[in-house]
Design a protein around this motif. Sequence first.
Motif, PDB file in Angstrom:
ATOM      1  N   ASN A 223      40.399  42.320  37.271  1.00 54.71           N
ATOM      2  CA  ASN A 223      39.142  41.701  36.854  1.00 54.71           C
ATOM      3  C   ASN A 223      38.569  40.735  37.875  1.00 54.71           C
ATOM      4  OD1 ASN A 223      39.093  43.028  34.405  1.00 54.71           O
ATOM      5  ND2 ASN A 223      40.251  41.440  33.337  1.00 54.71           N
TER       6      ASN A 223
ATOM      7  N   ARG B 128      37.627  47.238  35.219  1.00 50.73           N
ATOM      8  CA  ARG B 128      36.643  46.982  36.271  1.00 50.73           C
ATOM      9  C   ARG B 128      36.108  48.296  36.831  1.00 50.73           C
ATOM     10  NH1 ARG B 128      37.300  46.527  41.760  1.00 50.73           N
ATOM     11  NH2 ARG B 128      39.556  46.548  41.519  1.00 50.73           N
TER      12      ARG B 128
ATOM     13  N   GLU C  17      36.523  47.766  29.149  1.00 55.35           N
ATOM     14  CA  GLU C  17      35.953  47.136  30.336  1.00 55.35           C
ATOM     15  C   GLU C  17      36.495  45.731  30.557  1.00 55.35           C
ATOM     16  OE1 GLU C  17      31.721  47.238  30.511  1.00 55.35           O
ATOM     17  OE2 GLU C  17      31.634  49.427  30.752  1.00 55.35           O
TER      18      GLU C  17
END
Length: 470
Positions: free
Chosen positions: A103, A10, A41
Amino acid sequence: MATRKLYVGRKIREIRESHKVTQAVFAERIGISTSYLNQIENNQRPVSAAVLLALAENFQIDIGAISLGDDDRLLSAVTEALADPVFDNYKPNLQELKLITQNAPGLARALIACHQAFRRSSEQLASLDDRFGQSSAFNEPTPYEEVRDFFHFVDNYIHELDIAAERLAGELGIGERETGAALGAHLESRHGVRVARAAADEDIIRRFDARSKLLFLNPYSPTATRNFQIAFQIAELEMGEEVTALARKANFRSAEAFEICRIGLYNYFAGALILPYQLFLSEAKELRHDLELLAARFGASIEQVAHRLSTLQRPELKGVPVFFARIDRAGNITKRHSAAKLQFARFGGACPLWNVHQAFETPGRLIRQLAETPDGVRYLSVATELAKAGGGFNAPQRRYAIALGCEIAYAGAFVYADKIDLGNRAAFDPIGISCRICERTNCQQRAVPPLKRKIMVTPHSRGAIPYEIV
């Protein structure tokens, strides 16, 4: 000990989006493939040291800012919430918890809020007997809990106020001249407000009379306290709009929380004014975080210095990540913040094996402790008892203890690590966060069993605690 894998997808995504570039462009600049960046990511792969170095070189990113921060606090809070017996049928592993906090931090905070509401309801209903329904606010956090969480999740650092305070401190020569004189002169020249002595029979620390433009201070308060109160008054007169805007953005549930937060933000500005960020950070490094020397250098109290050390979280210019707590004689934690991995329990008291409790037995002394938490992380902890007085022999004294510490990797930056064998694992005391979530089975100071473990009671034998943890 194995190196901890770093899943910070994140944060990497936020860095890329802040520079307004595509994954392909971002990946090319740090020398990896687009598919590898996509996996990072989405927290499917950890970040390597080479990638971290490339980020620092190409985007001027503070590596420490990537690896520390909100995720550790959220992970600790979610772990504690899910330790409640109400979640007995769900036992997530560490990787699942990291995926949630990294996340979906909003979802993690919502879970924490729900758990807090559940606990408050349970505790209130258990104490009401047959008087159910007298209050509609059982599920609401208290105003102080709301404000505590606000500061906790902004990393105890308010950038706008810190920058403004540092700018004003530079104009006033804070750190180069006597602090009280500089603050008092500014208050009078800028606002026409004079500092006056409160009456001997007036039981106050500070009182501002806007009509007469007089700030009354308790003449028997310590100098550091009086300086702080003058700085607070400057904050209230000069930072009202900024503070109100910050408090409104927090969307508190109650007007009480809003007002408590405003006072907390004024306090923050006052602390940042008397201990300006870059000057204080530089002196802390030079004096190796010696609390007494820093207090003398800035005309501040030891508590003010320790608290300020816990706020040195400015992006690109962070101090050593420390934990800080204040505790009363009953074991209640009345202040808490941690930029380190050590996170304080949100419910219950602190571990009785922590040296902050021992500080009450040795008033006036700084005591040191090497400690290790159940996750294997080791810390240097410094604690001392403090007293607040200001009314002579017959006046009551407020006594409490403070603790400040860091992970062992940073201990060399502290004078308190001198002449201690940091490599001797036997020298580290096993401490926990809170008995209710501590997994140690052989602790003789345990107050209650861990929530997620069963116990066995045998009438024919017993040890230091009257049950076995199974």
